[in-house]
Design an enzyme around this catalytic site. Structure first.
Site, PDB file in Angstrom:
ATOM      1  N   GLY A 170      -8.921  12.069   5.040  1.00 47.89           N
ATOM      2  CA  GLY A 170      -8.790  10.982   6.001  1.00 47.89           C
ATOM      3  C   GLY A 170      -7.331  10.649   6.220  1.00 47.89           C
ATOM      4  N   GLU A 185     -17.004  16.949   5.369  1.00 46.78           N
ATOM      5  CA  GLU A 185     -18.170  17.766   5.042  1.00 46.78           C
ATOM      6  C   GLU A 185     -18.293  19.002   5.916  1.00 46.78           C
ATOM      7  OE1 GLU A 185     -19.957  14.345   7.517  1.00 46.78           O
ATOM      8  OE2 GLU A 185     -18.133  14.831   6.423  1.00 46.78           O
ATOM      9  N   ARG A 204       0.827  -1.204   0.000  1.00 44.00           N
ATOM     10  CA  ARG A 204       0.000   0.000   0.000  1.00 44.00           C
ATOM     11  C   ARG A 204       0.864   1.258   0.000  1.00 44.00           C
ATOM     12  NH1 ARG A 204      -1.083   3.789   3.591  1.00 44.00           N
ATOM     13  NH2 ARG A 204      -3.146   4.761   3.679  1.00 44.00           N
ATOM     14  N   GLU A 254      -7.135   7.607   0.618  1.00 41.19           N
ATOM     15  CA  GLU A 254      -7.183   6.148   0.736  1.00 41.19           C
ATOM     16  C   GLU A 254      -8.266   5.844   1.758  1.00 41.19           C
ATOM     17  OE1 GLU A 254      -7.661   3.081   2.012  1.00 41.19           O
ATOM     18  OE2 GLU A 254      -5.796   3.097   3.166  1.00 41.19           O
ATOM     19  N   GLU A 270     -16.762   1.720   2.727  1.00 38.89           N
ATOM     20  CA  GLU A 270     -16.698   2.829   3.675  1.00 38.89           C
ATOM     21  C   GLU A 270     -17.154   4.155   3.069  1.00 38.89           C
ATOM     22  OE1 GLU A 270     -12.843   2.980   5.472  1.00 38.89           O
ATOM     23  OE2 GLU A 270     -13.008   0.973   6.311  1.00 38.89           O
ATOM     24  N   GLU A 278      -8.747  15.143   8.918  1.00 38.30           N
ATOM     25  CA  GLU A 278      -8.871  13.964   9.782  1.00 38.30           C
ATOM     26  C   GLU A 278     -10.016  14.145  10.771  1.00 38.30           C
ATOM     27  OE1 GLU A 278      -9.035  10.730  11.682  1.00 38.30           O
ATOM     28  OE2 GLU A 278      -7.703  10.883   9.951  1.00 38.30           O
TER      29      GLU A 278
END
Length: 393
Positions: free
Chosen positions: A79, A131, A55, A147, A156, A101
């Site tokens: 994120g 948001e 990854r 990711e 998700e 985050e």
């Protein structure tokens, strides 16, 4: 919260958190998003992601290839989690990285790591859900990196997050990483897995529980078990169609103009001839993320993060979806699968339904509906596939 946390631990998904709903804020109040924040607020649940070299190396290669676009550019990392992708973007030349985050505690960790590594003036951590971020806080950016993928990519609601960010924060002609993905499927034959799943509910075979007979509940227990997503480590040689030959459905991650465009994902795949006759027990699923787009360098191959059984194992493992009944198919029979993915607001996830059709014999068998957040983490019984790399090892 505790029950939700236990369920999320079963997912085995170790990643950053962030936007998990629509900008309308339908998840206000208690919902699964609270469970995600609780789960991803613990550093141990980021460790597996950082141990996953496949990854991390894919993202590092992609950002290195995008260096011409990154130099002096602004970036949003959705994120950010521990902040590793934000740090990589800064390393490859970004002038400013807005690291969004949703977990306040992990946001503080990301800020500390940015300072400790000399990027305090470049990486700015925004401790909010996506948001809730305003255009006054974050300027228009040149690159969006994220990711937020689940085991079958979409679970998700990460695709909605990317669309929301593109619509509000990406400059015209900006770059999205990754830009696209493929959902892949291959049939498998494994009668022992079906037997194992059915045997997991011996409790409901009890005909003398405090003097009561529980066996009438057994059929539902087995039915629900067979509709769970099984996370496993799959040998590619066990698949009836090799990963290289398996069909896939293409998703343009930067294309949709509204989050509602991701509410329904329907597609049909046709399988090539198989290597042998088989009694098909289910379908193995995985995804490939493609790092391409305008502004990427032209040197070398386009970076790909693959969760295929033929690729190095990742934290996402491999998906196994069980058929309602085994489906007989000769090697030459024409097989196709019809797939429906439906997102739903209350559970912050997707439901997957599939029908495998043998057009030669006109026999059919179904999958699901499978709630992608309900997982049997069979791979947890295996040894840790992500030992920490050291200089000695």
């Amino acid at each position: 919260m505790a029950a939700c946390g236990r369920r999320l631990v079963q997912l085995g998904r170790l990643s950053g958190t962030g936007f998990l709903g629509s900008p309308s804020g339908f998840h206000r109040g208690f919902s699964r998003i609270d469970g995600y924040v609780h789960y991803y607020g613990k550093l141990k649940n980021h460790e597996g992601m950082l141990r996953d070299s496949a990854r991390n190396e894919a993202y590092d290669a992609a950002l290195a290839r995008a260096a011409p676009k990154l130099r002096g550019a602004t970036v949003m990392d959705i994120g950010t989690g521990s902040g590793i992708l934000a740090l990589l973007a800064a390393k490859h030349g970004a002038r400013k990285v807005y690291a969004v985050e949703g977990s306040p505690e992990i946001a503080r960790v990301a800020s500390r790591l940015a300072r400790a590594n000399g990027y305090a003036g470049v990486v700015e951590v925004i401790p909010k859900h996506l948001e809730d971020v305003t255009v006054e806080e974050v300027e228009q950016v040149d690159v969006i990196v994220s990711e937020l993928f689940s085991h079958f990519l979409v679970g998700e609601l990460g695709l909605q997050a990317v669309t929301h960010a593109v619509k509000r924060f990406l400059k015209p002609g900006g770059l999205v990483l990754p830009a696209a993905a493929w959902l892949k499927l291959s049939p498998f034959e494994d009668p022992s897995l079906g037997a194992e799943l059915r045997a997991r509910h011996g409790f409901w075979q009890n005909d003398d529980f405090m003097g009561f007979d529980l066996t009438s509940a057994l059929p539902l227990a087995v039915e629900q078990q067979m509709k769970e997503l099984v996370l496993d480590i799959v040998d590619p040689n066990e698949l009836l169609v090799s990963p290289a030959d398996s069909p896939g459905h293409f998703l343009d991650l930067a294309g949709p103009k509204d989050v509602e465009d991701w509410r329904k994902i329907d597609f049909e795949l046709k399988f090539p001839e198989r290597s042998k006759d088989a009694l098909i027990d289910g379908l193995c699923g995985w995804w490939d993320a493609i790092f391409s787009g305008d502004g990427m360098g032209e040197v070398g191959e386009v970076p790909v993060l693959s969760t295929s059984p033929a690729a190095p194992l990742t934290v996402w493992a491999h998906c196994r979806f069980m058929l309602s009944r085994p489906l007989k198919a000769s090697a030459m029979d024409k097989l196709r699968v019809q797939c429906q993915l439906r997102s739903h607001k209350l559970r912050e996830s997707y439901t997957l339904s599939m029908e495998l059709c043998n057009d030669t014999t006109r026999e059919r068998a179904s999958v699901g509906p499978v709630e992608l957040s309900d997982v049997y983490a069979r791979h947890f019984a295996r040894p840790n596939p992500f030992p920490l790399k050291t200089e000695a090892g």
